[in-house]
Scaffold this motif. Sequence first.
Motif, PDB file in Angstrom:
ATOM      1  N   ASN A  90      60.655  72.227  58.511  1.00 14.32           N
ATOM      2  CA  ASN A  90      60.827  73.048  57.300  1.00 14.32           C
ATOM      3  C   ASN A  90      59.632  73.966  57.084  1.00 14.32           C
ATOM      4  O   ASN A  90      59.781  75.095  56.620  1.00 14.32           O
ATOM      5  CB  ASN A  90      61.029  72.152  56.085  1.00 14.32           C
TER       6      ASN A  90
ATOM      7  N   LYS B 158      60.092  76.897  59.326  1.00 10.60           N
ATOM      8  CA  LYS B 158      61.147  77.779  58.826  1.00 10.60           C
ATOM      9  C   LYS B 158      60.691  78.611  57.636  1.00 10.60           C
ATOM     10  O   LYS B 158      61.206  79.718  57.405  1.00 10.60           O
ATOM     11  CB  LYS B 158      62.372  76.960  58.423  1.00 10.60           C
ATOM     12  N   GLN B 159      59.729  78.110  56.879  1.00 14.63           N
ATOM     13  CA  GLN B 159      59.278  78.789  55.672  1.00 14.63           C
ATOM     14  C   GLN B 159      58.130  79.756  55.915  1.00 14.63           C
ATOM     15  O   GLN B 159      57.613  80.349  54.974  1.00 14.63           O
ATOM     16  CB  GLN B 159      58.860  77.751  54.624  1.00 14.63           C
TER      17      GLN B 159
ATOM     18  N   PRO C 282      56.555  83.078  56.292  1.00 15.90           N
ATOM     19  CA  PRO C 282      57.106  84.366  55.845  1.00 15.90           C
ATOM     20  C   PRO C 282      57.196  85.370  56.993  1.00 15.90           C
ATOM     21  O   PRO C 282      56.392  85.328  57.941  1.00 15.90           O
ATOM     22  CB  PRO C 282      56.107  84.826  54.783  1.00 15.90           C
TER      23      PRO C 282
ATOM     24  N   GLY D  24      56.964  84.626  60.895  1.00 12.21           N
ATOM     25  CA  GLY D  24      57.926  83.619  61.310  1.00 12.21           C
ATOM     26  C   GLY D  24      58.606  83.956  62.623  1.00 12.21           C
ATOM     27  O   GLY D  24      59.068  83.061  63.337  1.00 12.21           O
TER      28      GLY D  24
END
Length: 264
Positions: free
Chosen positions: A92, A95-96, A98, A102
């Motif tokens: 997670n 995935k977060q 920015p 990313g």
Amino acid sequence: MFAVLLEQTADGQRYIDWLVSGLGWTLALAFFGWWIAFAVGVIVGIGRTVQNRAVAALARLYVEIFRNIPVLVQMFLWYFVLPEILPVALGNAIKQIPPPWGSFFPALVCLGLYTAARIAEQVRAGIEALPKGQVEAASALGLSGYLTYRHVIVPQALRLIIPSLTSEVMGIYKNTSVALTIGLMELTAQARQISEATFQTFAAFGAATLVYLALALIAYQGMALIDRAVRIPGTGRGEDAVKPATPRATEQIGDLPDAMEVVK
């Protein structure tokens, strides 16, 4: 033809600014990816030639996996699959991250490790091309295996493979275009965006093509300079090794029969 690049976009910029932004991401991805590839490739290439069978097998396994899976598939694996197989908290967190980071970091790891597999094979070939007497001489001097590789084998092998590394330097710039598939707005992605916004496909991709060509030529010239600077004496091209005889030498050769007659 390229006048469209000077037109303003809806956000007040110019289309050429989009290309410059994409060029920046391309250069960053290629530059840092190359150093990752070089560091890992040298280590793996050395591992391919050591006497330890376990290390050699692991190095070969790495090369076979990363060299034989298409770079596009590897890009998807790093971006879409890796966060799903990691622990939930770590996945997670990835995935977060920015945008555009990313997309940048998975692309950087992908290109670095993919190119490293290709460099590893070139390092292995360079090491195996050296005469066995190099290792024997190092052993006679009392050098350990580590010191032999560090001070004798690897420096010579790297100097030998610089011409072949040139293609990898040029190739990593071209492979950065695959990063558009995971959302990184590098040069090719920006050219496609310009094409979709202006319907000037030829101008958009023509400009990107010229930029890629310029990058390739700069990389080639830079590697050629490095090759000439560190070339091992006696390993240059044939035309460099054979020099025309000087007039004085020609005169001396012409005088040989007379000198031979005097001796007689």
